[in-house]
Design a protein around this motif. Sequence first.
Motif, PDB file in Angstrom:
ATOM      1  N   ARG A 250       0.838  -1.190   0.000  1.00  0.00           N
ATOM      2  CA  ARG A 250       0.000   0.000   0.000  1.00  0.00           C
ATOM      3  C   ARG A 250       0.881   1.250   0.000  1.00  0.00           C
ATOM      4  O   ARG A 250       1.858   1.329   0.742  1.00  0.00           O
ATOM      5  N   SER A 251       0.512   2.215  -0.826  1.00  0.00           N
ATOM      6  CA  SER A 251       1.269   3.458  -0.872  1.00  0.00           C
ATOM      7  C   SER A 251       0.519   4.606  -0.205  1.00  0.00           C
ATOM      8  O   SER A 251       1.011   5.729  -0.194  1.00  0.00           O
ATOM      9  N   ASN A 252      -0.657   4.337   0.368  1.00  0.00           N
ATOM     10  CA  ASN A 252      -1.431   5.381   1.038  1.00  0.00           C
ATOM     11  C   ASN A 252      -0.590   6.022   2.144  1.00  0.00           C
ATOM     12  O   ASN A 252       0.102   5.335   2.899  1.00  0.00           O
ATOM     13  N   ILE A 253      -0.670   7.333   2.254  1.00  0.00           N
ATOM     14  CA  ILE A 253       0.077   8.037   3.289  1.00  0.00           C
ATOM     15  C   ILE A 253      -0.335   7.537   4.670  1.00  0.00           C
ATOM     16  O   ILE A 253       0.487   7.341   5.556  1.00  0.00           O
ATOM     17  N   SER A 254      -1.641   7.279   4.857  1.00  0.00           N
ATOM     18  CA  SER A 254      -2.139   6.811   6.147  1.00  0.00           C
ATOM     19  C   SER A 254      -1.675   5.407   6.473  1.00  0.00           C
ATOM     20  O   SER A 254      -1.777   4.960   7.614  1.00  0.00           O
ATOM     21  N   ALA A 255      -1.138   4.694   5.471  1.00  0.00           N
ATOM     22  CA  ALA A 255      -0.631   3.341   5.699  1.00  0.00           C
ATOM     23  C   ALA A 255       0.885   3.324   5.763  1.00  0.00           C
ATOM     24  O   ALA A 255       1.516   2.273   5.638  1.00  0.00           O
ATOM     25  N   GLY A 256       1.493   4.489   5.972  1.00  0.00           N
ATOM     26  CA  GLY A 256       2.941   4.564   6.122  1.00  0.00           C
ATOM     27  C   GLY A 256       3.694   4.892   4.850  1.00  0.00           C
ATOM     28  O   GLY A 256       4.924   4.837   4.820  1.00  0.00           O
ATOM     29  N   GLY A 257       2.977   5.254   3.801  1.00  0.00           N
ATOM     30  CA  GLY A 257       3.626   5.581   2.545  1.00  0.00           C
ATOM     31  C   GLY A 257       4.343   6.923   2.596  1.00  0.00           C
ATOM     32  O   GLY A 257       4.057   7.771   3.437  1.00  0.00           O
ATOM     33  N   LYS A 258       5.287   7.095   1.684  1.00  0.00           N
ATOM     34  CA  LYS A 258       5.991   8.368   1.543  1.00  0.00           C
ATOM     35  C   LYS A 258       5.465   9.066   0.292  1.00  0.00           C
ATOM     36  O   LYS A 258       4.701   8.485  -0.478  1.00  0.00           O
ATOM     37  N   TYR A 259       5.907  10.292   0.074  1.00  0.00           N
ATOM     38  CA  TYR A 259       5.385  11.024  -1.062  1.00  0.00           C
ATOM     39  C   TYR A 259       6.394  12.054  -1.552  1.00  0.00           C
ATOM     40  O   TYR A 259       7.278  12.506  -0.814  1.00  0.00           O
ATOM     41  N   GLU A 260       6.239  12.401  -2.829  1.00  0.00           N
ATOM     42  CA  GLU A 260       7.067  13.436  -3.431  1.00  0.00           C
ATOM     43  C   GLU A 260       6.251  14.154  -4.493  1.00  0.00           C
ATOM     44  O   GLU A 260       5.352  13.569  -5.108  1.00  0.00           O
ATOM     45  N   LEU A 261       6.565  15.418  -4.704  1.00  0.00           N
ATOM     46  CA  LEU A 261       5.887  16.203  -5.722  1.00  0.00           C
ATOM     47  C   LEU A 261       6.376  15.766  -7.093  1.00  0.00           C
ATOM     48  O   LEU A 261       7.583  15.633  -7.316  1.00  0.00           O
ATOM     49  N   VAL A 262       5.438  15.523  -8.012  1.00  0.00           N
ATOM     50  CA  VAL A 262       5.804  15.105  -9.362  1.00  0.00           C
ATOM     51  C   VAL A 262       4.933  15.837 -10.382  1.00  0.00           C
ATOM     52  O   VAL A 262       3.873  16.374 -10.049  1.00  0.00           O
ATOM     53  N   THR A 263       5.389  15.815 -11.628  1.00  0.00           N
ATOM     54  CA  THR A 263       4.596  16.302 -12.743  1.00  0.00           C
ATOM     55  C   THR A 263       3.871  15.117 -13.361  1.00  0.00           C
ATOM     56  O   THR A 263       4.522  14.123 -13.713  1.00  0.00           O
ATOM     57  N   PRO A 264       2.558  15.146 -13.479  1.00  0.00           N
ATOM     58  CA  PRO A 264       1.838  14.006 -14.060  1.00  0.00           C
ATOM     59  C   PRO A 264       2.296  13.759 -15.493  1.00  0.00           C
ATOM     60  O   PRO A 264       2.493  14.699 -16.263  1.00  0.00           O
ATOM     61  N   ASP A 265       2.475  12.474 -15.826  1.00  0.00           N
ATOM     62  CA  ASP A 265       2.933  12.136 -17.168  1.00  0.00           C
ATOM     63  C   ASP A 265       1.760  12.118 -18.147  1.00  0.00           C
ATOM     64  O   ASP A 265       0.606  12.394 -17.783  1.00  0.00           O
ATOM     65  N   ALA A 266       2.070  11.783 -19.400  1.00  0.00           N
ATOM     66  CA  ALA A 266       1.049  11.806 -20.447  1.00  0.00           C
ATOM     67  C   ALA A 266      -0.086  10.839 -20.145  1.00  0.00           C
ATOM     68  O   ALA A 266      -1.259  11.137 -20.421  1.00  0.00           O
ATOM     69  N   ASP A 267       0.230   9.649 -19.572  1.00  0.00           N
ATOM     70  CA  ASP A 267      -0.809   8.675 -19.239  1.00  0.00           C
ATOM     71  C   ASP A 267      -1.770   9.247 -18.208  1.00  0.00           C
ATOM     72  O   ASP A 267      -2.997   9.114 -18.330  1.00  0.00           O
ATOM     73  N   ALA A 268      -1.219   9.881 -17.174  1.00  0.00           N
ATOM     74  CA  ALA A 268      -2.061  10.437 -16.112  1.00  0.00           C
ATOM     75  C   ALA A 268      -2.961  11.545 -16.644  1.00  0.00           C
ATOM     76  O   ALA A 268      -4.155  11.610 -16.319  1.00  0.00           O
ATOM     77  N   LEU A 269      -2.416  12.407 -17.470  1.00  0.00           N
ATOM     78  CA  LEU A 269      -3.217  13.500 -18.020  1.00  0.00           C
ATOM     79  C   LEU A 269      -4.283  12.984 -18.979  1.00  0.00           C
ATOM     80  O   LEU A 269      -5.393  13.525 -19.047  1.00  0.00           O
ATOM     81  N   ARG A 270      -3.947  11.917 -19.720  1.00  0.00           N
ATOM     82  CA  ARG A 270      -4.945  11.313 -20.619  1.00  0.00           C
ATOM     83  C   ARG A 270      -6.105  10.740 -19.816  1.00  0.00           C
ATOM     84  O   ARG A 270      -7.281  10.935 -20.167  1.00  0.00           O
ATOM     85  N   LEU A 271      -5.801  10.041 -18.719  1.00  0.00           N
ATOM     86  CA  LEU A 271      -6.844   9.477 -17.875  1.00  0.00           C
ATOM     87  C   LEU A 271      -7.706  10.578 -17.263  1.00  0.00           C
ATOM     88  O   LEU A 271      -8.937  10.469 -17.203  1.00  0.00           O
ATOM     89  N   ALA A 272      -7.059  11.647 -16.814  1.00  0.00           N
ATOM     90  CA  ALA A 272      -7.804  12.764 -16.234  1.00  0.00           C
ATOM     91  C   ALA A 272      -8.761  13.362 -17.258  1.00  0.00           C
ATOM     92  O   ALA A 272      -9.892  13.741 -16.925  1.00  0.00           O
ATOM     93  N   GLY A 273      -8.317  13.432 -18.507  1.00  0.00           N
ATOM     94  CA  GLY A 273      -9.181  13.957 -19.555  1.00  0.00           C
ATOM     95  C   GLY A 273     -10.369  13.060 -19.835  1.00  0.00           C
ATOM     96  O   GLY A 273     -11.469  13.541 -20.130  1.00  0.00           O
ATOM     97  N   ILE A 274     -10.177  11.745 -19.717  1.00  0.00           N
ATOM     98  CA  ILE A 274     -11.257  10.795 -19.990  1.00  0.00           C
ATOM     99  C   ILE A 274     -12.328  10.852 -18.903  1.00  0.00           C
ATOM    100  O   ILE A 274     -13.531  10.793 -19.188  1.00  0.00           O
ATOM    101  N   VAL A 275     -11.918  10.974 -17.640  1.00  0.00           N
ATOM    102  CA  VAL A 275     -12.902  10.950 -16.547  1.00  0.00           C
ATOM    103  C   VAL A 275     -13.540  12.317 -16.310  1.00  0.00           C
ATOM    104  O   VAL A 275     -14.549  12.416 -15.604  1.00  0.00           O
ATOM    105  N   ALA A 276     -12.980  13.368 -16.902  1.00  0.00           N
ATOM    106  CA  ALA A 276     -13.469  14.730 -16.640  1.00  0.00           C
ATOM    107  C   ALA A 276     -14.957  14.917 -16.945  1.00  0.00           C
ATOM    108  O   ALA A 276     -15.678  15.515 -16.128  1.00  0.00           O
ATOM    109  N   PRO A 277     -15.470  14.434 -18.086  1.00  0.00           N
ATOM    110  CA  PRO A 277     -16.893  14.687 -18.372  1.00  0.00           C
ATOM    111  C   PRO A 277     -17.850  14.163 -17.308  1.00  0.00           C
ATOM    112  O   PRO A 277     -18.826  14.835 -16.954  1.00  0.00           O
ATOM    113  N   LYS A 278     -17.588  12.967 -16.780  1.00  0.00           N
ATOM    114  CA  LYS A 278     -18.489  12.429 -15.759  1.00  0.00           C
ATOM    115  C   LYS A 278     -18.329  13.193 -14.441  1.00  0.00           C
ATOM    116  O   LYS A 278     -19.326  13.452 -13.748  1.00  0.00           O
TER     117      LYS A 278
END
Length: 348
Positions: A250-278
């Motif tokens: 598990r990578s959830n912060i509440s489950a002990g995961g760590k985190y770093e600031l990143v720039t979303p890649d092309a796959d992430a932005l494509r997915l965001a565009g697909i779910v945006a209408p709903k």
Amino acid sequence: MQLGFVINDMSTEQENYTTIRLARTAVNRGHRVALVGLGGFIYDANDTVRAHAHVPAASHYESDAELLAELQGEQASTERISIEELDVLMLRSDPADEVEERPWAPTSGLLFAHLAALRGVIVLNDPTHLAHASNKTYFQHFPEEVRPATCITMDRDEIKSFINAQGGHGVIKPLQGSGGQGVFVVNPESASNLNQMIDAVIRDGYAIVQEYLPRAADGDLRLLTLNGRPLMVDGTCACIRRYNESGDARSNISAGGKYELVTPDADALRLAGIVAPKLMRDGMYLAGLDIVGDKMMEINVDTPGGLNMIEDLSGLPFSAHIIADLERKVRLRDHYKRSLTNTELAMM
């Protein structure tokens, strides 16, 4: 602006919660803020919706910890407020936290939120659609190409059959849950414990079983969206990579995961565009997209978190951007003399 936040309960709030950051930012911008627990609503005898709320006493707070210490302190008290006098009511309670002790609470909170919306309060996320998004079945209404293969069942044989069809790999988790609680990653080496994993999940209800995405070993992305689009300030997206170096899947912060600031890649932005209408159609004003590679694992529309972490890492005022956007919505509502629907205002 008068801004309300619906939370589970003041006693369970933490200083690293997005809600506390948004509340502090709003107070520091000169707004009146009230925090209402799920058990604090009142339908008054004169047909007025009221609540017992925690209201910050000061006009400025240097830190989230300072604000929370006041609200949870021995001298803290509640005020009896009129919900109908609020301009905006943000729904920030987590229904998964209420499953065992207070199963009535999330539904009750949504009912009062509906009443507030009918009286002209801007309620976010839109309570009508949020009522249908209280568990992970909501995710199944998004296009198939964004989702991993999924089975939802309480039948042990169905779960085993799905895992076998995936070559002995998979992820089992409760249909209602958050923060990585009750999540099990199955592989051929752990097959001897499969029965115990299944029992641990289905004892509380339905299980959701998904294909295992190998890239999950590198963590996942949490991308925040506002008005259906990636939340962005000065060209930087509100996005972190969550990962776990302890061997915990598990990578959830509440489950002990760590985190770093990143720039979303092309796959992430494509997915965001697909779910945006709903997201837009449903009035999901603020959401958290959990992405692994070219698939989306979950969409958090109840209490999307991570804002404070993203803001602290980037040094950018994401919370102020959100509060300013709420101010804009209130102006639009008043310009149109409250003739716009709540769902329309949620995504304008």
